[in-house]
Design a protein around this motif. Structure first.
Motif, PDB file in Angstrom:
ATOM      1  N   GLY A   9       0.821  -1.211   0.000  1.00  0.00           N
ATOM      2  CA  GLY A   9       0.000   0.000   0.000  1.00  0.00           C
ATOM      3  C   GLY A   9       0.852   1.256   0.000  1.00  0.00           C
ATOM      4  O   GLY A   9       0.520   2.242  -0.671  1.00  0.00           O
ATOM      5  N   SER A  10       1.962   1.228   0.729  1.00  0.00           N
ATOM      6  CA  SER A  10       2.879   2.369   0.734  1.00  0.00           C
ATOM      7  C   SER A  10       3.514   2.561  -0.635  1.00  0.00           C
ATOM      8  O   SER A  10       3.693   3.685  -1.090  1.00  0.00           O
ATOM      9  N   LEU A  11       3.857   1.457  -1.279  1.00  0.00           N
ATOM     10  CA  LEU A  11       4.417   1.528  -2.629  1.00  0.00           C
ATOM     11  C   LEU A  11       3.404   2.122  -3.599  1.00  0.00           C
ATOM     12  O   LEU A  11       3.745   3.004  -4.405  1.00  0.00           O
ATOM     13  N   LEU A  12       2.168   1.689  -3.517  1.00  0.00           N
ATOM     14  CA  LEU A  12       1.116   2.218  -4.386  1.00  0.00           C
ATOM     15  C   LEU A  12       0.883   3.704  -4.117  1.00  0.00           C
ATOM     16  O   LEU A  12       0.707   4.492  -5.053  1.00  0.00           O
ATOM     17  N   ALA A  13       0.895   4.090  -2.846  1.00  0.00           N
ATOM     18  CA  ALA A  13       0.738   5.508  -2.521  1.00  0.00           C
ATOM     19  C   ALA A  13       1.883   6.320  -3.110  1.00  0.00           C
ATOM     20  O   ALA A  13       1.673   7.436  -3.614  1.00  0.00           O
ATOM     21  N   GLY A  14       3.094   5.783  -3.096  1.00  0.00           N
ATOM     22  CA  GLY A  14       4.235   6.460  -3.698  1.00  0.00           C
ATOM     23  C   GLY A  14       4.082   6.611  -5.204  1.00  0.00           C
ATOM     24  O   GLY A  14       4.436   7.650  -5.771  1.00  0.00           O
ATOM     25  N   VAL A  15       3.551   5.581  -5.842  1.00  0.00           N
ATOM     26  CA  VAL A  15       3.310   5.661  -7.288  1.00  0.00           C
ATOM     27  C   VAL A  15       2.295   6.764  -7.581  1.00  0.00           C
ATOM     28  O   VAL A  15       2.476   7.558  -8.519  1.00  0.00           O
ATOM     29  N   LEU A  16       1.243   6.836  -6.787  1.00  0.00           N
ATOM     30  CA  LEU A  16       0.233   7.878  -6.997  1.00  0.00           C
ATOM     31  C   LEU A  16       0.803   9.269  -6.741  1.00  0.00           C
ATOM     32  O   LEU A  16       0.521  10.212  -7.501  1.00  0.00           O
ATOM     33  N   LEU A  17       1.592   9.413  -5.688  1.00  0.00           N
ATOM     34  CA  LEU A  17       2.229  10.709  -5.421  1.00  0.00           C
ATOM     35  C   LEU A  17       3.177  11.096  -6.551  1.00  0.00           C
ATOM     36  O   LEU A  17       3.210  12.252  -6.977  1.00  0.00           O
ATOM     37  N   GLY A  56       2.088  13.814   1.614  1.00  0.00           N
ATOM     38  CA  GLY A  56       1.800  12.409   1.331  1.00  0.00           C
ATOM     39  C   GLY A  56       2.832  11.478   1.940  1.00  0.00           C
ATOM     40  O   GLY A  56       2.488  10.470   2.548  1.00  0.00           O
ATOM     41  N   PHE A  57       4.116  11.824   1.797  1.00  0.00           N
ATOM     42  CA  PHE A  57       5.167  11.010   2.410  1.00  0.00           C
ATOM     43  C   PHE A  57       4.999  10.957   3.923  1.00  0.00           C
ATOM     44  O   PHE A  57       5.170   9.905   4.544  1.00  0.00           O
ATOM     45  N   TYR A  58       4.684  12.083   4.521  1.00  0.00           N
ATOM     46  CA  TYR A  58       4.512  12.140   5.975  1.00  0.00           C
ATOM     47  C   TYR A  58       3.339  11.271   6.426  1.00  0.00           C
ATOM     48  O   TYR A  58       3.450  10.513   7.395  1.00  0.00           O
ATOM     49  N   LEU A  59       2.213  11.389   5.725  1.00  0.00           N
ATOM     50  CA  LEU A  59       1.022  10.629   6.119  1.00  0.00           C
ATOM     51  C   LEU A  59       1.189   9.131   5.871  1.00  0.00           C
ATOM     52  O   LEU A  59       0.707   8.310   6.662  1.00  0.00           O
ATOM     53  N   VAL A  60       1.860   8.775   4.798  1.00  0.00           N
ATOM     54  CA  VAL A  60       2.043   7.350   4.487  1.00  0.00           C
ATOM     55  C   VAL A  60       3.006   6.693   5.466  1.00  0.00           C
ATOM     56  O   VAL A  60       2.782   5.572   5.914  1.00  0.00           O
ATOM     57  N   SER A  61       4.080   7.386   5.818  1.00  0.00           N
ATOM     58  CA  SER A  61       5.125   6.751   6.629  1.00  0.00           C
ATOM     59  C   SER A  61       4.700   6.462   8.065  1.00  0.00           C
ATOM     60  O   SER A  61       5.090   5.445   8.621  1.00  0.00           O
ATOM     61  N   HIS A  62       3.924   7.328   8.674  1.00  0.00           N
ATOM     62  CA  HIS A  62       3.525   7.164  10.080  1.00  0.00           C
ATOM     63  C   HIS A  62       4.725   6.899  10.981  1.00  0.00           C
ATOM     64  O   HIS A  62       4.643   6.142  11.956  1.00  0.00           O
ATOM     65  N   GLY A  63       5.876   7.464  10.635  1.00  0.00           N
ATOM     66  CA  GLY A  63       7.071   7.302  11.457  1.00  0.00           C
ATOM     67  C   GLY A  63       7.823   6.002  11.244  1.00  0.00           C
ATOM     68  O   GLY A  63       8.787   5.723  11.943  1.00  0.00           O
ATOM     69  N   TRP A  65      10.240   3.844   8.914  1.00  0.00           N
ATOM     70  CA  TRP A  65      11.166   4.066   7.809  1.00  0.00           C
ATOM     71  C   TRP A  65      10.924   3.103   6.658  1.00  0.00           C
ATOM     72  O   TRP A  65      11.178   3.426   5.501  1.00  0.00           O
ATOM     73  N   ARG A  66      10.406   1.907   6.948  1.00  0.00           N
ATOM     74  CA  ARG A  66      10.148   0.947   5.873  1.00  0.00           C
ATOM     75  C   ARG A  66       9.022   1.425   4.961  1.00  0.00           C
ATOM     76  O   ARG A  66       9.093   1.276   3.738  1.00  0.00           O
ATOM     77  N   LYS A  67       7.987   2.008   5.556  1.00  0.00           N
ATOM     78  CA  LYS A  67       6.904   2.564   4.745  1.00  0.00           C
ATOM     79  C   LYS A  67       7.397   3.754   3.930  1.00  0.00           C
ATOM     80  O   LYS A  67       7.001   3.935   2.778  1.00  0.00           O
ATOM     81  N   LEU A  68       8.266   4.556   4.527  1.00  0.00           N
ATOM     82  CA  LEU A  68       8.823   5.705   3.824  1.00  0.00           C
ATOM     83  C   LEU A  68       9.669   5.251   2.630  1.00  0.00           C
ATOM     84  O   LEU A  68       9.575   5.820   1.540  1.00  0.00           O
ATOM     85  N   VAL A  69      10.476   4.223   2.812  1.00  0.00           N
ATOM     86  CA  VAL A  69      11.305   3.704   1.721  1.00  0.00           C
ATOM     87  C   VAL A  69      10.431   3.111   0.619  1.00  0.00           C
ATOM     88  O   VAL A  69      10.686   3.316  -0.570  1.00  0.00           O
ATOM     89  N   ALA A  70       9.368   2.388   0.997  1.00  0.00           N
ATOM     90  CA  ALA A  70       8.463   1.821  -0.001  1.00  0.00           C
ATOM     91  C   ALA A  70       7.759   2.928  -0.778  1.00  0.00           C
ATOM     92  O   ALA A  70       7.607   2.846  -2.004  1.00  0.00           O
ATOM     93  N   CYS A  71       7.362   3.980  -0.075  1.00  0.00           N
ATOM     94  CA  CYS A  71       6.699   5.111  -0.727  1.00  0.00           C
ATOM     95  C   CYS A  71       7.668   5.809  -1.679  1.00  0.00           C
ATOM     96  O   CYS A  71       7.299   6.179  -2.795  1.00  0.00           O
ATOM     97  N   LEU A  72       8.906   5.989  -1.269  1.00  0.00           N
ATOM     98  CA  LEU A  72       9.920   6.603  -2.122  1.00  0.00           C
ATOM     99  C   LEU A  72      10.199   5.736  -3.348  1.00  0.00           C
ATOM    100  O   LEU A  72      10.366   6.260  -4.460  1.00  0.00           O
TER     101      LEU A  72
END
Length: 102
Positions: A9-17, A56-63, A65-72
């Motif tokens: 889901g974080s990866l998909l959110a990153g694609v959308l962003l 978007g990065f802030y909301l997806v990551s929720h603190g 780092w793995r979610k942040l990396v997936a979003c990136l």
């Protein structure tokens, strides 16, 4: 299993962003080139796109780092996809370089 779903889901959110950011950049370049207010439009577009991406990065990551990396990673995948979908043909880009951008 749950962790993989969350990271997907974080990866998909990153694609959308990324699609929003780089698609908006493409739209800005296409629409503002002949405008007399192009500097203002470029600045406003940059501020809006950056605000949406950072929020978007802030909301997806929720603190986490793995979610942040997936979003990136999704953001960078969107960059690759947008630049391949919206590419200038080689002959046209060579002509633009030869003419000095005119």
């Amino acid at each position: 299993m749950n962790e993989a779903l969350i990271l997907s889901g974080s990866l998909l959110a990153g694609v959308l962003l990324g699609a929003f950011f780089f698609g908006g950049l493409w739209w800005t370049i296409r629409s503002s080139a002949p405008s007399q207010w192009s500097g203002l439009l470029f600045s406003a577009s940059l501020l809006l796109r950056m605000a949406v991406a950072v929020t978007g990065f802030y909301l997806v990551s929720h603190g986490d780092w793995r979610k942040l990396v997936a979003c990136l990673a999704g953001f960078l995948l969107a960059r690759i996809a947008v630049t391949r979908l919206i590419s200038i043909p080689a002959a046209k880009s060579t002509h633009i370089l030869e003419e000095g951008g005119q």
